[in-house]
Design a protein around this motif. Structure first.
Motif, PDB file in Angstrom:
ATOM      1  N   LEU A 209     -20.238  69.189  -2.851  1.00 48.19           N
ATOM      2  CA  LEU A 209     -21.131  68.259  -3.572  1.00 48.19           C
ATOM      3  C   LEU A 209     -22.923  68.999  -3.471  1.00 48.19           C
ATOM      4  O   LEU A 209     -23.149  69.424  -2.558  1.00 48.19           O
ATOM      5  N   THR A 210     -23.417  68.807  -4.803  1.00 47.53           N
ATOM      6  CA  THR A 210     -24.688  69.184  -4.472  1.00 47.53           C
ATOM      7  C   THR A 210     -25.511  68.044  -3.682  1.00 47.53           C
ATOM      8  O   THR A 210     -25.145  66.969  -3.442  1.00 47.53           O
ATOM      9  N   PRO A 211     -26.943  68.519  -3.253  1.00 48.61           N
ATOM     10  CA  PRO A 211     -27.547  67.463  -2.634  1.00 48.61           C
ATOM     11  C   PRO A 211     -27.962  66.508  -3.306  1.00 48.61           C
ATOM     12  O   PRO A 211     -27.870  65.074  -2.805  1.00 48.61           O
ATOM     13  N   ILE A 212     -28.207  66.437  -4.617  1.00 49.30           N
ATOM     14  CA  ILE A 212     -28.055  65.226  -5.376  1.00 49.30           C
ATOM     15  C   ILE A 212     -26.987  64.334  -5.599  1.00 49.30           C
ATOM     16  O   ILE A 212     -27.149  63.101  -5.179  1.00 49.30           O
ATOM     17  N   GLU A 213     -25.685  64.984  -5.581  1.00 44.37           N
ATOM     18  CA  GLU A 213     -24.350  64.270  -5.542  1.00 44.37           C
ATOM     19  C   GLU A 213     -24.243  63.394  -4.211  1.00 44.37           C
ATOM     20  O   GLU A 213     -23.673  62.321  -4.209  1.00 44.37           O
ATOM     21  N   ARG A 214     -24.900  64.219  -3.030  1.00 47.49           N
ATOM     22  CA  ARG A 214     -24.695  63.434  -1.655  1.00 47.49           C
ATOM     23  C   ARG A 214     -25.520  62.032  -1.643  1.00 47.49           C
ATOM     24  O   ARG A 214     -25.191  61.380  -0.922  1.00 47.49           O
ATOM     25  N   LEU A 215     -26.435  61.912  -2.757  1.00 45.72           N
ATOM     26  CA  LEU A 215     -27.100  60.827  -2.680  1.00 45.72           C
ATOM     27  C   LEU A 215     -26.447  59.659  -3.166  1.00 45.72           C
ATOM     28  O   LEU A 215     -27.005  58.335  -3.112  1.00 45.72           O
ATOM     29  N   ASN A 216     -25.332  59.819  -3.776  1.00 44.94           N
ATOM     30  CA  ASN A 216     -24.651  58.749  -4.564  1.00 44.94           C
ATOM     31  C   ASN A 216     -23.407  58.629  -3.724  1.00 44.94           C
ATOM     32  O   ASN A 216     -22.339  59.235  -3.249  1.00 44.94           O
ATOM     33  N   ALA A 217     -23.678  57.300  -3.008  1.00 45.96           N
ATOM     34  CA  ALA A 217     -22.627  57.021  -1.777  1.00 45.96           C
ATOM     35  C   ALA A 217     -21.216  56.966  -2.616  1.00 45.96           C
ATOM     36  O   ALA A 217     -20.266  57.082  -1.841  1.00 45.96           O
ATOM     37  N   ASN A 218     -20.973  56.520  -3.790  1.00 48.87           N
ATOM     38  CA  ASN A 218     -19.896  56.348  -4.508  1.00 48.87           C
ATOM     39  C   ASN A 218     -19.118  57.595  -4.657  1.00 48.87           C
ATOM     40  O   ASN A 218     -17.959  58.003  -4.383  1.00 48.87           O
ATOM     41  N   ARG A 219     -19.943  58.703  -4.915  1.00 49.56           N
ATOM     42  CA  ARG A 219     -19.513  60.092  -5.179  1.00 49.56           C
ATOM     43  C   ARG A 219     -19.020  60.692  -3.795  1.00 49.56           C
ATOM     44  O   ARG A 219     -18.074  61.310  -3.859  1.00 49.56           O
ATOM     45  N   VAL A 220     -19.810  60.208  -2.906  1.00 48.18           N
ATOM     46  CA  VAL A 220     -19.262  60.951  -1.494  1.00 48.18           C
ATOM     47  C   VAL A 220     -17.921  60.279  -1.102  1.00 48.18           C
ATOM     48  O   VAL A 220     -16.978  60.862  -0.662  1.00 48.18           O
ATOM     49  N   ARG A 221     -17.755  59.150  -1.208  1.00 49.00           N
ATOM     50  CA  ARG A 221     -16.463  58.237  -0.848  1.00 49.00           C
ATOM     51  C   ARG A 221     -15.582  58.977  -1.881  1.00 49.00           C
ATOM     52  O   ARG A 221     -14.211  59.237  -1.445  1.00 49.00           O
ATOM     53  N   GLN A 222     -15.650  59.134  -3.019  1.00 55.89           N
ATOM     54  CA  GLN A 222     -14.508  59.633  -4.078  1.00 55.89           C
ATOM     55  C   GLN A 222     -14.023  61.046  -3.599  1.00 55.89           C
ATOM     56  O   GLN A 222     -12.929  61.465  -3.424  1.00 55.89           O
ATOM     57  N   ALA A 223     -15.193  62.107  -3.177  1.00 51.96           N
ATOM     58  CA  ALA A 223     -14.938  63.281  -2.577  1.00 51.96           C
ATOM     59  C   ALA A 223     -14.001  63.104  -1.177  1.00 51.96           C
ATOM     60  O   ALA A 223     -13.076  64.018  -1.324  1.00 51.96           O
ATOM     61  N   LEU A 224     -14.288  62.205  -0.495  1.00 53.12           N
ATOM     62  CA  LEU A 224     -13.275  62.260   0.698  1.00 53.12           C
ATOM     63  C   LEU A 224     -11.843  61.598   0.386  1.00 53.12           C
ATOM     64  O   LEU A 224     -10.960  61.870   1.085  1.00 53.12           O
ATOM     65  N   SER A 225     -11.914  60.552  -0.401  1.00 53.15           N
ATOM     66  CA  SER A 225     -10.667  60.063  -0.973  1.00 53.15           C
ATOM     67  C   SER A 225      -9.707  61.238  -1.518  1.00 53.15           C
ATOM     68  O   SER A 225      -8.422  61.140  -1.524  1.00 53.15           O
ATOM     69  N   ASN A 226     -10.269  62.193  -2.214  1.00 54.36           N
ATOM     70  CA  ASN A 226      -9.484  63.422  -2.760  1.00 54.36           C
ATOM     71  C   ASN A 226      -9.037  64.002  -1.784  1.00 54.36           C
ATOM     72  O   ASN A 226      -7.888  64.870  -2.021  1.00 54.36           O
ATOM     73  N   ARG A 227      -9.361  64.156  -0.450  1.00 59.58           N
ATOM     74  CA  ARG A 227      -8.907  65.019   0.738  1.00 59.58           C
ATOM     75  C   ARG A 227      -7.693  64.176   1.318  1.00 59.58           C
ATOM     76  O   ARG A 227      -8.037  63.071   1.782  1.00 59.58           O
ATOM     77  N   ALA A 228      -6.567  64.417   1.565  1.00 63.97           N
ATOM     78  CA  ALA A 228      -5.503  63.772   2.486  1.00 63.97           C
ATOM     79  C   ALA A 228      -5.816  64.376   3.682  1.00 63.97           C
ATOM     80  O   ALA A 228      -4.812  65.002   4.450  1.00 63.97           O
ATOM     81  N   VAL A 229      -6.850  63.946   4.481  1.00 64.68           N
ATOM     82  CA  VAL A 229      -7.029  63.875   5.873  1.00 64.68           C
ATOM     83  C   VAL A 229      -7.309  62.776   6.526  1.00 64.68           C
ATOM     84  O   VAL A 229      -7.771  61.846   5.931  1.00 64.68           O
ATOM     85  N   ILE A 230      -7.115  62.661   7.809  1.00 64.78           N
ATOM     86  CA  ILE A 230      -7.429  61.439   8.507  1.00 64.78           C
ATOM     87  C   ILE A 230      -8.563  61.943   9.520  1.00 64.78           C
ATOM     88  O   ILE A 230      -8.704  62.694  10.222  1.00 64.78           O
ATOM     89  N   LEU A 231      -9.771  61.261   8.852  1.00 62.44           N
ATOM     90  CA  LEU A 231     -11.109  61.606   9.156  1.00 62.44           C
ATOM     91  C   LEU A 231     -11.254  61.357  10.853  1.00 62.44           C
ATOM     92  O   LEU A 231     -10.978  60.473  11.714  1.00 62.44           O
ATOM     93  N   PRO A 232     -12.031  62.501  11.362  1.00 64.46           N
ATOM     94  CA  PRO A 232     -12.307  62.239  12.774  1.00 64.46           C
ATOM     95  C   PRO A 232     -13.391  61.369  13.143  1.00 64.46           C
ATOM     96  O   PRO A 232     -14.626  61.215  13.262  1.00 64.46           O
TER      97      PRO A 232
END
Length: 346
Positions: A209-232
């Motif tokens: 994600l770009t620095p601007i995209e990281r300011l969007n909380a929904n965009r960050v959550r979407q990026a995380l949900s695309n990855r099938a990982v169990i977060l630390p």
């Protein structure tokens, strides 16, 4: 519990070889195994938990995404990493160990024991897979069903129970093919989630994600949900699907410790994960089980001794004062075991 000091790898190789010959072989790897390429996950987990304790969920998500994106960046560098880089060093570490374990399994003549070893890991990175690709004789089972004609490879943990045999063309003599099961208990950067139905094999993301995209909380959550990982972090589960997969893999780990003559080698793992620590301690109730922990430092050894002081079937191998026990030392032991195994059966 027994604690011994790493000094002569030949002495340790002979000691561990006696256990390996009659055991079901398992390994447990943590983020310390992927050093120096990857930052310790434990540090990231503490940072995320601190943010969550402050109710800063968005900050925790950003920190988690940054960690995953760093793993993806390191993976992208694997294909063109110069020989002297930490990434190449780490890949060679994994390749050296896999080569030794493959040799040990190939030389195993006891038909009552499987020619299999289980590699449990909480790491998301692709060092195991990349290292295995450089070893043409190695069969790595990552739990994905690569059926012919399918456009996607679905994760099916029951595949870890499969054993592969080859037979001769004349006498039909069957011989089991050595297999290493790679069981990634927290998911992987190559795992993709299809809504909440299934996990499929994919390509790690390459564009952060770009620095601007990281300011969007929904965009960050979407990026995380695309990855099938169990977060630390303390919020282990982001979906019902990952919840189910995680507990399926924990069950595999638990079952592996309960079989007769179970042998578990632990490297780069601190047992900070309470779920895995509890399961491991329950597994030690199996009187035929044996756990061998390689402590990176003297301080790490003290921590392991405190955690497992009540268990007689634990062996801790620690470095000499002022030194460390890293992947190089680990590989020196298993390389000798592999060579000794060839000599025994020649």
């Amino acid at each position: 519990m027994e604690v011994i000091e790493f000094s002569d790898p030949e002495i340790l190789a002979k000691l561990l070889e006696r256990h390996i010959q009659s055991a079901h072989i398992n390994f447990l790897f943590g983020s310390g195994a992927s050093m120096p390429a990857i930052q310790l996950a434990g540090t990231v987990e503490r940072e995320i938990d601190t943010l969550l304790a402050r109710s800063d969920n968005d900050g925790a998500n950003i920190k988690a995404l940054e960690f995953i994106e760093e793993l993806e960046r390191q993976h992208a560098a694997l294909s063109h990493a110069p020989l002297s880089t930490p990434v190449e060093t780490t890949r060679n570490n994994y390749a050296g160990l896999l080569k030794s374990i493959d040799r040990i399994l190939f030389e195993r003549k006891n038909i009552l024991l499987p020619r299999q070893a289980n590699m449990f890991t909480t790491n998301y990175d692709e060092f195991f897979e990349t290292a295995a690709s450089s070893l043409p004789t190695l069969l790595l089972n990552d739990g994905f069903n690569r059926r012919v004609g399918s456009s996607e490879f679905e994760f099916e943990p029951e595949l870890y129970f499969d054993r592969l045999y080859r037979s001769g063309t004349v006498y039909q003599h069957q011989s089991e093919v050595p297999t290493i099961n790679l069981i990634k208990m927290h998911g992987s950067i190559s795992w993709k989630r299809q809504t909440d139905r299934k996990v499929v094999f994919g390509t790690p993301e390459t564009v952060p994600l770009t620095p601007i995209e990281r300011l969007n909380a929904n965009r960050v959550r979407q990026a995380l949900s695309n990855r099938a990982v169990i977060l630390p972090n303390m919020r282990k589960f982001e979906s019902t699907l990952l919840d189910r997969v995680y507990f399926d893999l924990l069950r595999l780990y638990s079952n592996a410790l309960e079989v007769e003559n179970a042998l578990l080698f632990v490297f780069g793992f601190s047992f900070a994960d309470e779920h895995i620590l509890d399961i491991t301690k329950r597994g030690l109730r199996n009187p035929t089980a044996k756990i061998v922990i390689f402590a990176y430092s003297a301080g790490g050894s003290i921590d392991f001794e405190a955690k497992f002081s009540a268990h007689r079937n634990v062996l801790i191998i620690k470095p000499e004062v002022g030194s460390h026990l890293g992947f190089t030392e680990l590989n020196s032991i298993f390389d000798l075991i592999g060579r000794n195994t060839e000599t025994i059966y020649d």
